[in-house]
Scaffold this active site. Structure first.
Site, mmCIF file in Angstrom:
data_model
loop_
_atom_site.group_PDB
_atom_site.id
_atom_site.type_symbol
_atom_site.label_atom_id
_atom_site.label_comp_id
_atom_site.label_asym_id
_atom_site.label_seq_id
_atom_site.Cartn_x
_atom_site.Cartn_y
_atom_site.Cartn_z
ATOM 1 N N ASN A 70 1.044 -1.154 0.057
ATOM 2 C CA ASN A 70 0.056 -0.031 0.027
ATOM 3 C C ASN A 70 0.975 1.147 0.130
ATOM 4 O O ASN A 70 1.466 1.505 1.003
ATOM 5 C CB ASN A 70 -0.918 0.077 1.220
ATOM 6 C CG ASN A 70 -1.675 1.246 1.364
ATOM 7 O OD1 ASN A 70 -1.866 2.054 0.237
ATOM 8 N ND2 ASN A 70 -2.488 1.377 2.550
ATOM 9 N N TRP A 71 0.985 1.792 -1.256
ATOM 10 C CA TRP A 71 1.791 2.968 -1.096
ATOM 11 C C TRP A 71 1.459 4.424 -0.498
ATOM 12 O O TRP A 71 2.070 5.276 -0.236
ATOM 13 C CB TRP A 71 2.052 3.358 -2.585
ATOM 14 C CG TRP A 71 2.661 2.219 -3.432
ATOM 15 C CD1 TRP A 71 3.162 0.897 -3.172
ATOM 16 C CD2 TRP A 71 3.392 2.379 -4.919
ATOM 17 N NE1 TRP A 71 3.989 0.352 -3.999
ATOM 18 C CE2 TRP A 71 3.937 1.318 -5.138
ATOM 19 C CE3 TRP A 71 3.071 3.351 -5.853
ATOM 20 C CZ2 TRP A 71 4.535 0.869 -6.239
ATOM 21 C CZ3 TRP A 71 3.737 3.177 -7.132
ATOM 22 C CH2 TRP A 71 4.454 1.908 -7.368
ATOM 23 N N HIS A 131 -9.525 1.167 5.365
ATOM 24 C CA HIS A 131 -8.114 1.435 5.784
ATOM 25 C C HIS A 131 -8.348 2.441 7.049
ATOM 26 O O HIS A 131 -9.120 3.313 7.051
ATOM 27 C CB HIS A 131 -7.270 2.026 4.857
ATOM 28 C CG HIS A 131 -5.663 2.070 5.254
ATOM 29 N ND1 HIS A 131 -5.278 2.840 6.288
ATOM 30 C CD2 HIS A 131 -4.631 1.175 5.427
ATOM 31 C CE1 HIS A 131 -4.127 2.579 6.652
ATOM 32 N NE2 HIS A 131 -3.599 1.319 5.971
ATOM 33 N N GLU A 179 -5.079 -4.962 10.584
ATOM 34 C CA GLU A 179 -4.401 -3.862 10.915
ATOM 35 C C GLU A 179 -4.540 -3.087 12.027
ATOM 36 O O GLU A 179 -5.302 -2.221 12.123
ATOM 37 C CB GLU A 179 -4.226 -2.893 9.738
ATOM 38 C CG GLU A 179 -4.150 -3.528 8.237
ATOM 39 C CD GLU A 179 -3.416 -2.509 7.407
ATOM 40 O OE1 GLU A 179 -2.282 -2.894 6.684
ATOM 41 O OE2 GLU A 179 -4.053 -1.411 7.227
ATOM 42 N N SER A 195 3.742 -2.158 10.499
ATOM 43 C CA SER A 195 5.111 -2.274 10.649
ATOM 44 C C SER A 195 5.473 -3.621 10.352
ATOM 45 O O SER A 195 6.542 -4.173 10.824
ATOM 46 C CB SER A 195 5.427 -2.066 11.835
ATOM 47 O OG SER A 195 5.031 -0.656 11.949
ATOM 48 N N GLY A 251 2.908 -1.246 4.185
ATOM 49 C CA GLY A 251 2.924 0.145 3.992
ATOM 50 C C GLY A 251 4.414 0.570 3.641
ATOM 51 O O GLY A 251 4.772 0.287 2.479
ATOM 52 N N GLY A 252 5.281 1.174 4.560
ATOM 53 C CA GLY A 252 6.533 1.687 4.330
ATOM 54 C C GLY A 252 7.489 0.798 3.541
ATOM 55 O O GLY A 252 8.057 1.278 2.684
ATOM 56 N N GLU A 264 -6.830 4.819 8.162
ATOM 57 C CA GLU A 264 -6.465 6.156 7.756
ATOM 58 C C GLU A 264 -7.745 6.675 7.091
ATOM 59 O O GLU A 264 -7.892 7.956 7.870
ATOM 60 C CB GLU A 264 -5.279 6.187 6.828
ATOM 61 C CG GLU A 264 -3.836 6.069 7.700
ATOM 62 C CD GLU A 264 -2.810 5.346 6.950
ATOM 63 O OE1 GLU A 264 -2.724 5.324 5.739
ATOM 64 O OE2 GLU A 264 -1.917 4.928 7.580
ATOM 65 N N GLY A 293 2.848 2.038 10.769
ATOM 66 C CA GLY A 293 3.636 3.154 10.746
ATOM 67 C C GLY A 293 4.530 3.409 12.076
ATOM 68 O O GLY A 293 5.191 4.566 12.181
#
Ligand code: 13P
Length: 251
Positions: free
Chosen positions: A9-10, A96, A168, A214, A235-236, A98, A174
């Site tokens: 997931n960018w 998500h 998640e 993470s 993610g990251g 966010e 993150g």
């Protein structure tokens, strides 16, 4: 046998040119690697059409990170499920944390998005998970149960079979704070038991449940070693091709 999957997931990262370069790098790396799982990259809307061409002929599948809760019309700035599908994307991340937290997407809005995604031939990757306070209060199981009942347990078994779930925990996203393999397994098994109660054993056995939060090149293997952890939503670590490919190799 359910599908094993590693999805990147960018989020809101990478210009179009940077995104094309990253997709190209992942595609090249996977030529030698031959992934043993479904590989998905979820990019910002503006990248979809171009990245779709870049990954043609590769094992990489494409996802959007969101879609509108309306089919079409006067909704300035929104992007519909049909538009997403027309780029060649096959999946759509929905729910998500966010989006829930910063854009106030509630159960009803997400229910609409899931239905529109499915109507337009997109497979939802539906995210659920508790915040830190909810885990500390020991209500994390109730939270994910409510999230499932609020937005996806209304689906027919046939439609639910097209949904990938992603657990998640918000406190792990993150933050560098990963759920332990035991915490992940415990929650994934619980989620699968809820699916079984609602849709029966066959559907539950076939449901792909990803872990996100993470997850990285170092800890992916021990998370994926759990019987109910079918892969990761990354993610990251999905923004660096070598790390993302190491995670794919761990699955
Ligand atoms: P990180 O891997 O950066 O923690 O993000 C996880 C995530 O939110 C994937 O959707």
């Amino acid at each position: 046998m359910r599908t094993k999957m590693v999805a990147g997931n960018w989020k809101m990262n990478k210009t179009l040119q940077e995104g094309v370069a990253l997709a190209t790098e992942i595609k090249e790396a996977l030529k030698n690697q031959k992934p043993a799982c479904e590989v998905v990259i979820a990019t910002p809307f503006i990248h979809l059409a171009t990245v779709s061409q870049v990954i043609e002929g590769s094992p990489i599948h494409l996802a959007a990170e969101n879609c509108a809760d309306k089919a079409s019309g006067a909704f300035t700035g929104e992007v519909s499920a049909a538009m997403v599908r027309s780029t060649g994307a096959e999946y759509c991340i929905l729910g998500h944390s966010e989006r829930r937290a910063y854009y106030h997407e509630d159960y009803a809005i997400l229910r609409e998005k899931v239905l529109l995604a499915l109507e337009n031939g997109l497979k939802p990757i539906f995210c659920i998970g508790e915040v830190k306070e909810e885990r500390e209060a020991n209500i994390h199981e109730q939270v994910v149960k409510d999230q499932l009942e609020g937005s996806v347990f209304n689906l027919s078994a046939e439609d639910f079979a097209k949904v990938t779930l992603a657990y998640e925990p918000v406190w792990a996203i993150g933050t560098g704070l990963t759920a332990t393999p035991e915490q992940a397994q415990e929650m994934h098994a619980y989620i699968r038991s809820l699916v079984e109660k609602k849709y029966g054993k066959q559907v539950a056995d076939d449901t792909t449940i990803l872990y996100g939060g993470s997850c990285n090149a170092k800890n992916a293997a021990e998370l994926f070693a759990n019987p109910d952890v079918d892969g990761g939503l990354i993610g990251g670590a999905s923004l660096k091709a070598p790390d993302f490919c190491t995670i794919i190799a761990a699955r």
